[in-house]
Each structure stands twice: as structure tokens, then as C-alpha cells.
Design an enzyme around this catalytic site. Structure first.
Site, PDB file in Angstrom:
ATOM      1  N   LEU A  51      33.572  41.795  42.023  1.00 32.25           N
ATOM      2  CA  LEU A  51      33.991  42.251  40.691  1.00 32.25           C
ATOM      3  C   LEU A  51      35.156  43.241  40.751  1.00 32.25           C
ATOM      4  O   LEU A  51      35.507  43.857  39.758  1.00 32.25           O
ATOM      5  CB  LEU A  51      32.803  42.865  39.926  1.00 32.25           C
ATOM      6  CG  LEU A  51      31.696  41.891  39.521  1.00 32.25           C
ATOM      7  CD1 LEU A  51      30.588  42.611  38.771  1.00 32.25           C
ATOM      8  CD2 LEU A  51      32.232  40.771  38.635  1.00 32.25           C
ATOM      9  N   GLY A  52      35.707  43.392  41.947  1.00 35.12           N
ATOM     10  CA  GLY A  52      36.952  44.161  42.045  1.00 35.12           C
ATOM     11  C   GLY A  52      36.780  45.667  42.101  1.00 35.12           C
ATOM     12  O   GLY A  52      37.681  46.404  41.678  1.00 35.12           O
ATOM     13  N   SER A  53      35.660  46.147  42.640  1.00 36.30           N
ATOM     14  CA  SER A  53      35.420  47.604  42.609  1.00 36.30           C
ATOM     15  C   SER A  53      36.506  48.372  43.369  1.00 36.30           C
ATOM     16  O   SER A  53      36.989  49.403  42.887  1.00 36.30           O
ATOM     17  CB  SER A  53      34.034  47.947  43.139  1.00 36.30           C
ATOM     18  OG  SER A  53      33.984  47.781  44.533  1.00 36.30           O
ATOM     19  N   ALA A 104      39.679  48.517  41.363  1.00 37.23           N
ATOM     20  CA  ALA A 104      39.519  49.340  40.156  1.00 37.23           C
ATOM     21  C   ALA A 104      39.555  50.824  40.502  1.00 37.23           C
ATOM     22  O   ALA A 104      40.152  51.633  39.773  1.00 37.23           O
ATOM     23  CB  ALA A 104      38.219  48.979  39.443  1.00 37.23           C
ATOM     24  N   ASP A 132      43.299  40.724  42.605  1.00 41.20           N
ATOM     25  CA  ASP A 132      42.390  41.741  42.051  1.00 41.20           C
ATOM     26  C   ASP A 132      43.174  42.907  41.457  1.00 41.20           C
ATOM     27  O   ASP A 132      42.956  43.296  40.299  1.00 41.20           O
ATOM     28  CB  ASP A 132      41.465  42.303  43.143  1.00 41.20           C
ATOM     29  CG  ASP A 132      40.320  41.371  43.471  1.00 41.20           C
ATOM     30  OD1 ASP A 132      40.435  40.174  43.166  1.00 41.20           O
ATOM     31  OD2 ASP A 132      39.313  41.852  44.035  1.00 41.20           O
TER      32      ASP A 132
HETATM   33  O1  PMV Z   1      35.914  38.806  46.570  1.00 36.62           O
HETATM   34  P1  PMV Z   1      36.923  39.067  45.529  1.00 36.62           P
HETATM   35  O2  PMV Z   1      36.482  38.837  44.132  1.00 36.62           O
HETATM   36  O3  PMV Z   1      37.664  40.322  45.695  1.00 36.62           O
HETATM   37  O4  PMV Z   1      37.976  37.868  45.557  1.00 36.62           O
HETATM   38  C1  PMV Z   1      38.704  37.503  46.595  1.00 36.62           C
HETATM   39  C2  PMV Z   1      39.503  36.324  46.186  1.00 36.62           C
HETATM   40  C3  PMV Z   1      40.037  35.563  47.361  1.00 36.62           C
HETATM   41  O5  PMV Z   1      40.859  34.527  46.814  1.00 36.62           O
HETATM   42  C4  PMV Z   1      38.907  34.938  48.142  1.00 36.62           C
HETATM   43  C5  PMV Z   1      40.857  36.456  48.280  1.00 36.62           C
HETATM   44  C6  PMV Z   1      42.165  36.936  47.694  1.00 36.62           C
HETATM   45  O6  PMV Z   1      42.696  37.918  48.237  1.00 36.62           O
HETATM   46  O7  PMV Z   1      42.684  36.345  46.748  1.00 36.62           O
END
Ligand code: PMV
Length: 310
Positions: free
Chosen positions: A101-103, A106, A147
Site C-alpha cells: 500500500l505504499g507505506s 508515503a 509508488d
Molecule cells: O509492492 P508494491 O505495491 O510497492 O509494488 C511494487 C510494484 C512492482 O511493480 C512489483 C515494483 C515496482 O517498482 O514497480
């Protein structure tokens, strides 16, 4: 006193393929957020308080690799400050850590905004985004930057690595349920494993990434034209490809199945996978039922959120 907040985020489509140059769609999730407060202090040094992770420490006593320390020092560096002021920095977060969820992003965005404003030199969105991307590298190794981008701009984002930011329009609001497996899984590992698969058979995985690009494109069109129910089958297809990429897990698959059998129109894992979160597309009238089914199938938490223009 200066304060700033940053939302969480979910990736709707395109995770992992986005690391390999394909597009992805992500949206902010405002039900969860990081809130930062900065005050001048009579005590020398920069005192950090993050009660959620039991952190109460002076900045220079933290390891150099500590994410919060890096974020703060990067702000000082970008403002050209040599002497650190005396400050009390309080970070509170309702975003679960390492769950997709991007903690991390954020925290970086909210701290960077609050600190640069408090010091009298508020950074632009572009500068905040660039600094948050630096912090993401600590968590993720080789992040795509999705993110920090969606969280900095707090708008739905159609993201392609190293391309100018493109937001997208939500033609008609729709509802998703987010289910948290409660398992924290380092994105760095799943991204590394996908890279190994790709290195072993580039032709095969380039084809898979291209299939995901088609899904993302179709999803963007559906969202912009207000035809959101079309997203259901696209989520199912994207999940199947993520399973092939070995980034799903029995727990994620169980939640995806539970969502589908309780009325979701489509469901998929969201983010790095192997744990973390999944998302399900629902009609509003089914949202509570699906959220309950996710909990019954083992979700530690569920969030019902409306995707709309902010
Ligand atoms: O795990 P999260 O939600 O932070 O997502 C990572 C998303 C990926 O595509 C797997 C990695 C990235 O850096 O984009």
C-alpha cells in the site's frame, strides 16, 4: 508547527511488467495515510518519534541506511543546509508496512513536504517525487517509481518508467475492496525473481509483459469511458499472468477465490505479491459481503474504497 499528509496507494493493473518498461495504473487510497508533524525544539538535534514502529531516537544515532534518516538528510542536502536545526519530527501512519500500500513512499513524501515547508523552502511536487524515489530505492532495490509518483501527485496515474507523468480520468466512480493477507513480503525479492525468469527466457516473458500492456491499455480505456465493469475480466487475466510470473501465493489465491465466489466481478493481487494485498472489483451493494468473505478466508484487514477523480 508544520504538518503534511500522504495517502496510501494500490496498483490496479500492470505491476512487475512496469519494471520492464510496460505501463501500469495506480490510484491513491485516502482511507489510509501517513501524517507528519514538525516542531522547533529546545532540545539539540532532530528527534524522531514514530510511535507505530516504537521509534524514539535522535537522527544521528540511527544507522546511516535507516529510511527515515535518509529521507531527512536528502531534504537537507537538496536545500543546501549544512547545520541541522533542532526539531521534533512525529510520524504517524495507518498504512500497513511492506504490504503493497505504499507505506515507505508515503512516509518519504509526507516527511519531505513537511520538512521543506517547515524550513521555509517548500519543494515542488517534482522535487518531492525525485527525493521519494531515492528513498524507494532503499526499500525496493530497482523500483519503477510508480509508488512515489502516485503518492506525490495523489491522482490516478498511468505510469511508464522514465516517462513524463500522465494522470487519467475516472469516467464513472467504481468500488474496490482491498484484502490484506497480513504477510509482509519484500518487493525486492519478487522483482528479482521475475528478472531471473526473464533472463532465462526473454522471448517468453517479453510476450507476457506485452499481454499485460494490452490489459493495462484496455483497463485505462474502460475506466476513462466509465465502463468499469469491463475491469473484472481484465483483473482475472492480469492475476493469471502474475501467477505465471510466480508472484502470487496460496494466501493471495485464496483471497482472490473468496472474493470471486462472494460476488466480486474480478480480482487480482496488487503490488509486489507473495503476500501483501489483493484487490477485488465489486458492485457497491456487494462490497460489505466481499469484505466479510475476505476476512473469513484469512484476510487480516479489508478496506472498501471508491476510485474517483480527486
Ligand atoms: O509492492 P508494491 O505495491 O510497492 O509494488 C511494487 C510494484 C512492482 O511493480 C512489483 C515494483 C515496482 O517498482 O514497480
Amino acid at each position: 508547527m508544520t504538518s503534511a499528509s500522504a495517502p496510501g496507494k494500490v496498483i490496479l493493473f500492470g505491476e512487475h511488467a512496469v519494471v520492464h518498461g510496460r505501463p501500469a495504473l495506480a490510484v491513491p487510497v485516502t482511507q489510509v495515510h501517513v501524517d507528519v508533524e514538525i516542531r522547533d525544539s529546545s532540545r539539540a538535534g532532530i528527534w524522531l518519534h514514530a510511535p507505530g514502529i516504537y521509534l524514539h531516537a535522535e537522527l544521528s544515532k540511527l544507522p546511516r541506511t535507516n529510511a527515515l534518516r535518509t529521507v531527512i538528510e536528502n531534504v537537507f542536502r537538496s536545500l543546501g543546509m549544512v547545520a541541522a536545526p533542532s526539531l521534533k519530527v512525529t510520524v504517524k501512519s495507518s498504512i500497513p508496512v511492506a504490504s503493497g500500500l505504499g507505506s515507505g513512499a508515503a512516509v518519504a513524501v509526507a516527511v519531505t513536504r513537511a520538512l521543506s515547508s517547515h524550513l521555509g523552502y517548500p519543494l515542488s511536487d517534482e522535487q518531492v517525487n525525485a527525493l521519494a524515489f531515492e528513498a524507494e530505492k532503499l526499500h525496493h532495490g530497482t523500483p519503477s517509481g510508480i509508488d512515489n509518483t502516485v503518492i506525490t501527485y495523489s491522482r490516478p496515474v498511468y505510469f511508464i518508467k522514465n516517462q513524463p507523468i500522465e494522470t487519467f480520468n475516472v469516467g464513472s466512480p467504481f468500488t474496490i475492496v482491498i484484502g490484506d493477507t497480513g504477510i509482509s513480503a519484500p518487493t525486492r525479492e519478487s522483482v528479482g525473481d521475475v528478472r531471473k525468469l526473464w533472463e532465462a527466457d526473454k522471448a517468453k516473458w517479453e510476450t507476457v509483459f506485452n499481454q499485460i500492456r494490452e490489459i493495462v491499455q484496455a483497463a485505462k480505456n474502460a475506466i476513462e469511458s466509465g465502463k468499469w465493469p469491463k475491469l473484472g475480466p481484465l483483473m482475472d487475466e492480469n492475476h493469471a499472468l502474475l501467477q505465471q510470473m510466480t508472484v502470487s501465493s496460496p494466501e493471495l489465491d485464496r483471497l482472490v477465490l473468496a472474493a470471486k465466489t462472494s460476488g466480486a466481478i474480478g480480482a487480482k493481487l496488487s503490488g509486489g505479491g507473495r503476500g501483501g494485498n489483493m484487490i477485488a472489483l465489486v458492485h457497491d451493494s456487494d462490497a460489505e459481503k466481499v469484505a466479510d468473505a475476505l476476512k473469513a478466508a484469512g484476510a487480516k484487514n479489508s478496506i472498501i474504497t471508491k476510485i474517483e477523480n480527486i
